[in-house]
Scaffold this motif. Structure first.
Motif, PDB file in Angstrom:
ATOM      1  N   ALA A 158       0.820  -1.218   0.000  1.00  0.00           N
ATOM      2  CA  ALA A 158       0.000   0.000   0.000  1.00  0.00           C
ATOM      3  C   ALA A 158       0.853   1.267   0.000  1.00  0.00           C
ATOM      4  N   ARG A 159       2.047   1.199   0.581  1.00  0.00           N
ATOM      5  CA  ARG A 159       2.924   2.368   0.673  1.00  0.00           C
ATOM      6  C   ARG A 159       4.045   2.365  -0.354  1.00  0.00           C
ATOM      7  N   SER A 160       4.230   1.241  -1.048  1.00  0.00           N
ATOM      8  CA  SER A 160       5.416   1.065  -1.883  1.00  0.00           C
ATOM      9  C   SER A 160       5.346   1.863  -3.181  1.00  0.00           C
ATOM     10  N   PRO A 161       6.459   2.500  -3.574  1.00  0.00           N
ATOM     11  CA  PRO A 161       6.495   3.161  -4.889  1.00  0.00           C
ATOM     12  C   PRO A 161       6.392   2.168  -6.041  1.00  0.00           C
ATOM     13  N   LEU A 162       6.658   0.893  -5.780  1.00  0.00           N
ATOM     14  CA  LEU A 162       6.560  -0.122  -6.828  1.00  0.00           C
ATOM     15  C   LEU A 162       5.126  -0.281  -7.334  1.00  0.00           C
ATOM     16  N   PHE A 163       4.121   0.106  -6.509  1.00  0.00           N
ATOM     17  CA  PHE A 163       2.712  -0.042  -6.872  1.00  0.00           C
ATOM     18  C   PHE A 163       2.011   1.311  -7.021  1.00  0.00           C
ATOM     19  N   ALA A 164       2.792   2.379  -7.025  1.00  0.00           N
ATOM     20  CA  ALA A 164       2.198   3.720  -7.044  1.00  0.00           C
ATOM     21  C   ALA A 164       1.409   3.991  -8.324  1.00  0.00           C
ATOM     22  N   ALA A 165       1.795   3.381  -9.434  1.00  0.00           N
ATOM     23  CA  ALA A 165       1.129   3.627 -10.719  1.00  0.00           C
ATOM     24  C   ALA A 165       0.228   2.473 -11.146  1.00  0.00           C
ATOM     25  N   ALA A 166       0.094   1.456 -10.313  1.00  0.00           N
ATOM     26  CA  ALA A 166      -0.637   0.247 -10.697  1.00  0.00           C
ATOM     27  C   ALA A 166      -2.141   0.410 -10.540  1.00  0.00           C
ATOM     28  N   ASP A 167      -2.876  -0.297 -11.383  1.00  0.00           N
ATOM     29  CA  ASP A 167      -4.324  -0.455 -11.261  1.00  0.00           C
ATOM     30  C   ASP A 167      -4.536  -1.719 -10.432  1.00  0.00           C
ATOM     31  N   LEU A 168      -4.678  -1.536  -9.112  1.00  0.00           N
ATOM     32  CA  LEU A 168      -4.745  -2.673  -8.194  1.00  0.00           C
ATOM     33  C   LEU A 168      -6.158  -3.226  -8.111  1.00  0.00           C
ATOM     34  N   ARG A 169      -6.308  -4.517  -8.370  1.00  0.00           N
ATOM     35  CA  ARG A 169      -7.587  -5.215  -8.210  1.00  0.00           C
ATOM     36  C   ARG A 169      -7.374  -6.239  -7.097  1.00  0.00           C
ATOM     37  N   ALA A 190      -6.822   1.268  -5.916  1.00  0.00           N
ATOM     38  CA  ALA A 190      -7.279  -0.064  -5.513  1.00  0.00           C
ATOM     39  C   ALA A 190      -8.779  -0.237  -5.681  1.00  0.00           C
ATOM     40  N   THR A 191      -9.159  -1.349  -6.320  1.00  0.00           N
ATOM     41  CA  THR A 191     -10.555  -1.783  -6.408  1.00  0.00           C
ATOM     42  C   THR A 191     -10.694  -3.061  -5.595  1.00  0.00           C
ATOM     43  N   ALA A 223     -11.351   3.195  -2.989  1.00  0.00           N
ATOM     44  CA  ALA A 223     -11.541   3.971  -4.213  1.00  0.00           C
ATOM     45  C   ALA A 223     -12.705   3.422  -5.028  1.00  0.00           C
ATOM     46  N   ARG A 224     -12.882   2.099  -4.976  1.00  0.00           N
ATOM     47  CA  ARG A 224     -13.994   1.438  -5.651  1.00  0.00           C
ATOM     48  C   ARG A 224     -14.205   0.089  -4.992  1.00  0.00           C
ATOM     49  N   ALA A 225     -15.455  -0.340  -4.900  1.00  0.00           N
ATOM     50  CA  ALA A 225     -15.762  -1.629  -4.281  1.00  0.00           C
ATOM     51  C   ALA A 225     -16.841  -2.348  -5.072  1.00  0.00           C
ATOM     52  N   ALA A 234     -25.933  -7.797  -6.805  1.00  0.00           N
ATOM     53  CA  ALA A 234     -24.548  -7.372  -6.613  1.00  0.00           C
ATOM     54  C   ALA A 234     -24.464  -5.869  -6.841  1.00  0.00           C
ATOM     55  N   ALA A 235     -23.362  -5.257  -6.380  1.00  0.00           N
ATOM     56  CA  ALA A 235     -23.228  -3.812  -6.507  1.00  0.00           C
ATOM     57  C   ALA A 235     -21.787  -3.418  -6.751  1.00  0.00           C
ATOM     58  N   GLU A 236     -21.626  -2.284  -7.435  1.00  0.00           N
ATOM     59  CA  GLU A 236     -20.328  -1.647  -7.625  1.00  0.00           C
ATOM     60  C   GLU A 236     -20.457  -0.190  -7.226  1.00  0.00           C
ATOM     61  N   ALA A 237     -19.585   0.294  -6.320  1.00  0.00           N
ATOM     62  CA  ALA A 237     -19.673   1.668  -5.847  1.00  0.00           C
ATOM     63  C   ALA A 237     -18.340   2.386  -5.989  1.00  0.00           C
ATOM     64  N   THR A 238     -18.429   3.661  -6.321  1.00  0.00           N
ATOM     65  CA  THR A 238     -17.312   4.603  -6.290  1.00  0.00           C
ATOM     66  C   THR A 238     -17.824   5.820  -5.520  1.00  0.00           C
ATOM     67  N   PRO A 239     -16.970   6.812  -5.252  1.00  0.00           N
ATOM     68  CA  PRO A 239     -17.486   8.017  -4.589  1.00  0.00           C
ATOM     69  C   PRO A 239     -18.555   8.734  -5.408  1.00  0.00           C
ATOM     70  N   GLU A 240     -18.585   8.517  -6.719  1.00  0.00           N
ATOM     71  CA  GLU A 240     -19.525   9.236  -7.593  1.00  0.00           C
ATOM     72  C   GLU A 240     -20.824   8.487  -7.867  1.00  0.00           C
ATOM     73  N   ARG A 241     -20.832   7.138  -7.771  1.00  0.00           N
ATOM     74  CA  ARG A 241     -22.012   6.404  -8.210  1.00  0.00           C
ATOM     75  C   ARG A 241     -22.071   5.038  -7.549  1.00  0.00           C
ATOM     76  N   CYS A 242     -23.228   4.380  -7.707  1.00  0.00           N
ATOM     77  CA  CYS A 242     -23.386   2.987  -7.280  1.00  0.00           C
ATOM     78  C   CYS A 242     -24.283   2.276  -8.279  1.00  0.00           C
ATOM     79  N   LEU A 243     -23.773   1.185  -8.841  1.00  0.00           N
ATOM     80  CA  LEU A 243     -24.517   0.367  -9.796  1.00  0.00           C
ATOM     81  C   LEU A 243     -24.946  -0.927  -9.119  1.00  0.00           C
ATOM     82  N   THR A 244     -26.066  -1.475  -9.552  1.00  0.00           N
ATOM     83  CA  THR A 244     -26.497  -2.784  -9.064  1.00  0.00           C
ATOM     84  C   THR A 244     -26.884  -3.656 -10.251  1.00  0.00           C
ATOM     85  N   ALA A 245     -26.808  -4.967 -10.047  1.00  0.00           N
ATOM     86  CA  ALA A 245     -27.205  -5.917 -11.093  1.00  0.00           C
ATOM     87  C   ALA A 245     -27.572  -7.242 -10.442  1.00  0.00           C
ATOM     88  N   GLN A 246     -28.497  -7.940 -11.074  1.00  0.00           N
ATOM     89  CA  GLN A 246     -28.965  -9.236 -10.583  1.00  0.00           C
ATOM     90  C   GLN A 246     -28.239 -10.359 -11.323  1.00  0.00           C
TER      91      GLN A 246
END
Length: 297
Positions: A158-169, A190-191, A223-225, A234-246
């Motif tokens: 979480a603190r490492s510069p090795l992951f500073a630019a990564a799209d973490l899933r 991080a998602t 950042a996203r969940a 099921a749901a996907e949320a960010t600070p801007e929105r929340c989606l749901t799907a069955q």
């Protein structure tokens, strides 16, 4: 495989030993069924699914210099996974996972990922020695990260510069290890992919549904969940929105690996440029096909 991989899959690569029966089971049940031995582990499951979506994943993990490790890496290579960056240990055995699944779902499981935990940061060496990146020029692509890593190593990531630019899933290995992901709350790239129980453990509260859980994880710093809840919404949320799907309704024949399949299908869908609603729907369909035993999944 000599080209740059599309994604790094960091975490557990091991043998799954799974007993399955259609019978409903309880403590002490002794029933007929089938026992299979398959390549598994969160990182491995995700990588195997990504290959089916025409992606080229590389594994970062530890595998013992034993017969089981040789066979496991041979199987991985035959499936098209990049194994050149796997740390091979002379003194740590190849990890294993054992589960019992009945007609009423997962009955019990034991994950022996002690070698991965003991190897620690040694599995990340390719990200700092120039093979996949350095601290000055970090890996800037997607990373599938699993919660079998120790809490200390996740804090370091979480603190490492090795992951500073990564799209973490990020996915927990199991509800028992879900709270390890607290280390990554607040990482801007991080998602989190969790089920309803795991979301509750991370937030230290109970939720009635995935939408409330996803919103709560974002409120706690994610950042996203993305939150799944079996056959429910099921749901996907960010600070801007929340989606749901069955999810599609299917007959469940297996459960181990379903969450990994969901995560991999969602990553692949987004890499193909699908919009958020389409990516979520496709991931739920892939997970439903998987638990139904569809051989194409």
């Amino acid at each position: 495989m000599t080209d740059r991989p599309d994604i790094l899959c960091i975490g557990a690569v091991l043998w799954d030993i799974i007993g399955r029966t259609p019978a409903h089971m309880r403590v002490g049940s002794d029933v007929p069924g089938r026992i299979v031995r398959l390549p598994g582990g969160v990182a491995m499951n995700i990588a195997m699914t990504l290959v089916r979506y025409a992606m080229s994943p590389a594994l970062l993990t530890v595998v013992g210099r034993d017969a089981e490790g040789d066979e496991l890496l041979a199987r991985a290579g035959a499936m098209g996974l990049e194994t050149a960056h796997v740390y091979r240990s002379d003194d740590l055995p190849t990890d294993r996972y054992m589960a019992i699944e009945g007609g009423n779902g997962l009955i019990a499981a034991v994950a022996d990922a002690h070698s991965l935990e003991r190897a620690g940061a040694r599995i990340l060496a390719p990200l700092e020695d120039g093979r996949l990146g350095t601290a000055a020029t970090p890996w800037d692509g997607p990373v599938a990260l699993d919660g079998n890593l120790t809490e200390a190593l996740l804090h370091e990531i979480a603190r490492s510069p090795l992951f500073a630019a990564a799209d973490l899933r990020v996915a927990p290995a199991s509800p028992g290890k879900a709270e390890r992901l607290l280390a990554l709350l607040g990482h801007p790239g991080a998602t989190l992919y969790v089920n309803l129980e795991e979301a509750g453990l991370l937030c230290h509260e109970s939720f009635d549904g995935a939408e409330d859980a996803a919103r709560a994880l974002v409120a706690r710093g994610a950042a996203r969940a993305l939150v799944t809840n079996g056959g429910a919404m099921a749901a996907e949320a960010t600070p801007e929105r929340c989606l749901t799907a069955q999810p599609p309704e299917v007959l469940v024949t297996r459960v181990t690996g379903a969450g990994d399949t969901f995560m991999a299908a969602h990553i692949a869908s987004e890499r193909e440029g699908r919009d958020p609603d389409a990516a979520l729907a496709r991931a739920l369909k892939a997970a439903a096909d998987y638990v139904s035993g569809d051989p194409a999944s």
